[in-house]
Design a protein around this motif. Sequence first.
Motif, PDB file in Angstrom:
ATOM      1  N   CYS A   1       0.860  -1.177   0.000  1.00  0.00           N
ATOM      2  CA  CYS A   1       0.000   0.000   0.000  1.00  0.00           C
ATOM      3  C   CYS A   1       0.902   1.235   0.000  1.00  0.00           C
ATOM      4  N   PHE A   2       0.334   2.418   0.203  1.00  0.00           N
ATOM      5  CA  PHE A   2       1.106   3.657   0.117  1.00  0.00           C
ATOM      6  C   PHE A   2       0.839   4.518   1.346  1.00  0.00           C
ATOM      7  N   CYS A   3       1.911   4.891   2.033  1.00  0.00           N
ATOM      8  CA  CYS A   3       1.833   5.798   3.195  1.00  0.00           C
ATOM      9  C   CYS A   3       0.812   5.323   4.238  1.00  0.00           C
ATOM     10  N   THR A   4       0.921   4.047   4.608  1.00  0.00           N
ATOM     11  CA  THR A   4      -0.016   3.523   5.596  1.00  0.00           C
ATOM     12  C   THR A   4       0.301   3.967   7.016  1.00  0.00           C
ATOM     13  N   ASP A   5       1.466   4.615   7.209  1.00  0.00           N
ATOM     14  CA  ASP A   5       1.762   5.157   8.535  1.00  0.00           C
ATOM     15  C   ASP A   5       0.718   6.184   8.953  1.00  0.00           C
ATOM     16  N   GLU A   6       0.005   6.763   7.975  1.00  0.00           N
ATOM     17  CA  GLU A   6      -1.041   7.735   8.265  1.00  0.00           C
ATOM     18  C   GLU A   6      -2.431   7.099   8.297  1.00  0.00           C
ATOM     19  N   LEU A   7      -2.465   5.763   8.277  1.00  0.00           N
ATOM     20  CA  LEU A   7      -3.755   5.067   8.228  1.00  0.00           C
ATOM     21  C   LEU A   7      -3.949   4.025   9.332  1.00  0.00           C
ATOM     22  N   TRP A   8      -2.885   3.293   9.682  1.00  0.00           N
ATOM     23  CA  TRP A   8      -3.101   2.050  10.426  1.00  0.00           C
ATOM     24  C   TRP A   8      -3.620   2.265  11.840  1.00  0.00           C
ATOM     25  N   MET A   9      -2.912   3.046  12.650  1.00  0.00           N
ATOM     26  CA  MET A   9      -3.374   3.217  14.031  1.00  0.00           C
ATOM     27  C   MET A   9      -4.594   4.128  14.093  1.00  0.00           C
ATOM     28  N   GLN A  10      -4.682   5.055  13.120  1.00  0.00           N
ATOM     29  CA  GLN A  10      -5.850   5.931  13.056  1.00  0.00           C
ATOM     30  C   GLN A  10      -7.124   5.108  12.834  1.00  0.00           C
ATOM     31  N   THR A  11      -7.034   4.120  11.934  1.00  0.00           N
ATOM     32  CA  THR A  11      -8.180   3.262  11.640  1.00  0.00           C
ATOM     33  C   THR A  11      -8.545   2.396  12.840  1.00  0.00           C
ATOM     34  N   ILE A  12      -7.556   1.843  13.500  1.00  0.00           N
ATOM     35  CA  ILE A  12      -7.816   0.965  14.646  1.00  0.00           C
ATOM     36  C   ILE A  12      -8.472   1.735  15.791  1.00  0.00           C
ATOM     37  N   LEU A  13      -7.982   2.942  16.056  1.00  0.00           N
ATOM     38  CA  LEU A  13      -8.409   3.662  17.257  1.00  0.00           C
ATOM     39  C   LEU A  13      -9.598   4.592  17.041  1.00  0.00           C
ATOM     40  N   ALA A  14      -9.923   4.901  15.780  1.00  0.00           N
ATOM     41  CA  ALA A  14     -10.964   5.898  15.514  1.00  0.00           C
ATOM     42  C   ALA A  14     -12.319   5.516  16.078  1.00  0.00           C
ATOM     43  N   THR A  15     -12.624   4.224  16.062  1.00  0.00           N
ATOM     44  CA  THR A  15     -13.942   3.788  16.535  1.00  0.00           C
ATOM     45  C   THR A  15     -13.888   3.129  17.910  1.00  0.00           C
ATOM     46  N   SER A  16     -12.765   3.312  18.599  1.00  0.00           N
ATOM     47  CA  SER A  16     -12.651   2.778  19.961  1.00  0.00           C
ATOM     48  C   SER A  16     -13.350   3.717  20.945  1.00  0.00           C
ATOM     49  N   ASN A  17     -13.444   3.273  22.175  1.00  0.00           N
ATOM     50  CA  ASN A  17     -14.023   4.108  23.224  1.00  0.00           C
ATOM     51  C   ASN A  17     -12.956   4.840  24.035  1.00  0.00           C
ATOM     52  N   CYS A  18     -11.741   4.854  23.517  1.00  0.00           N
ATOM     53  CA  CYS A  18     -10.645   5.509  24.233  1.00  0.00           C
ATOM     54  C   CYS A  18     -10.819   7.026  24.213  1.00  0.00           C
ATOM     55  N   LYS A  19     -10.239   7.678  25.202  1.00  0.00           N
ATOM     56  CA  LYS A  19     -10.305   9.134  25.276  1.00  0.00           C
ATOM     57  C   LYS A  19      -9.279   9.722  24.317  1.00  0.00           C
ATOM     58  N   ILE A  20      -9.761  10.318  23.229  1.00  0.00           N
ATOM     59  CA  ILE A  20      -8.875  10.786  22.160  1.00  0.00           C
ATOM     60  C   ILE A  20      -9.271  12.199  21.735  1.00  0.00           C
ATOM     61  N   LYS A  21      -8.266  13.046  21.597  1.00  0.00           N
ATOM     62  CA  LYS A  21      -8.460  14.368  20.997  1.00  0.00           C
ATOM     63  C   LYS A  21      -7.950  14.325  19.563  1.00  0.00           C
ATOM     64  N   ASN A  22      -8.757  14.829  18.649  1.00  0.00           N
ATOM     65  CA  ASN A  22      -8.391  14.856  17.228  1.00  0.00           C
ATOM     66  C   ASN A  22      -7.529  16.096  16.972  1.00  0.00           C
ATOM     67  N   GLU A  23      -6.345  16.089  17.593  1.00  0.00           N
ATOM     68  CA  GLU A  23      -5.454  17.253  17.537  1.00  0.00           C
ATOM     69  C   GLU A  23      -4.010  16.787  17.430  1.00  0.00           C
ATOM     70  N   HIS A  24      -3.152  17.695  16.961  1.00  0.00           N
ATOM     71  CA  HIS A  24      -1.727  17.403  16.819  1.00  0.00           C
ATOM     72  C   HIS A  24      -0.993  17.611  18.139  1.00  0.00           C
ATOM     73  N   ILE A  25       0.038  16.778  18.376  1.00  0.00           N
ATOM     74  CA  ILE A  25       1.011  17.103  19.418  1.00  0.00           C
ATOM     75  C   ILE A  25       2.276  17.696  18.787  1.00  0.00           C
ATOM     76  N   THR A  26       2.354  17.631  17.464  1.00  0.00           N
ATOM     77  CA  THR A  26       3.542  18.105  16.744  1.00  0.00           C
ATOM     78  C   THR A  26       3.125  19.137  15.710  1.00  0.00           C
ATOM     79  N   HIS A  27       3.725  20.320  15.774  1.00  0.00           N
ATOM     80  CA  HIS A  27       3.456  21.355  14.774  1.00  0.00           C
ATOM     81  C   HIS A  27       4.181  21.019  13.478  1.00  0.00           C
TER      82      HIS A  27
END
Length: 289
Positions: free
Chosen positions: A211-237
């Motif tokens: 695939c292509f550039c899956t570093d921007e997909l894999w953990m995002q896909t796994i965690l997006a629908t979890s019940n974990c406490k997540i902010k959709n924000e950057h820690i890195t500028h």
Amino acid sequence: MNEIAILIIAHKNQTQLELLLSNLADDFDLYVHIDKTSAINKEELTAKYPNIRFYSKLHVVWGGYNLSACSLFLFQQAYKGNYKYYALISGQDLPLLSNEEIKNFIYKNDSSYIVSDKLPIKHWAYNGGINRYELYWEHDITGNSLWDTFRRKLIGNIRKIQLKYNTRRPFYKGMDVYGGSNWVLLRQDAMDYLISFIDENPRFMKRLKYCFCTDELWMQTILATSNCKIKNEHITHLDWGTGPEYPRTLRIEDYDNIRKKTCPFARKFDSEVDNEIIEKLLDSRNSSI
């Protein structure tokens, strides 16, 4: 025992990497992966920083699967330490806050930080990012042998056929795919969920190959629908808009803008392009300690 682990993926500029390590090592547990083909001297760093865990397992290329695999490898190694928080950054990052301020930021917000939006993402190339995983890509084949050259051409031709006849690869078990920055902060609940998912779904990571550039997909896909406490924000500028590189290699003229940011980290910096900005940011950061 430290409650925060910082995981670093590095591939160049040993002197610059050492600046990053020396500014963080006193207050965090560091796990550093040095690219398998890098000129960085792992043995020298191991001797100089005995309390830092260094690894050199994978050769990471832009766009290829190994950046995802490298991130997961560092997560798995650090997870053994049972930390409360895990930050993933690159060797070309710099801290914008003092170590104490970074800790305060993490403890006060007490959340994972993962930028994650459902694909297609309007401003992403390749059909809003969908072509990244539905088509075959050759970035994982990095050798220079005749066989590797043949394989790259073969996969490139397969992709052309896919586009011509609109033949697509379904994603893993029909999951909705999410994408965003691969530089994240994971709280313990998110890390528990991520590691458990990978353990229970060993074929998931294999689906990301070719695939292509899956570093921007894999953990995002796994965690997006979890019940974990997540902010959709950057820690890195990051600066994705200015160029000429994407993301931009930050320079001294970016200093005032960077200092306005509230993120704990910023990237990317390159001492071979502009060392002045590195020195000035670290001087400013350390003068406030």
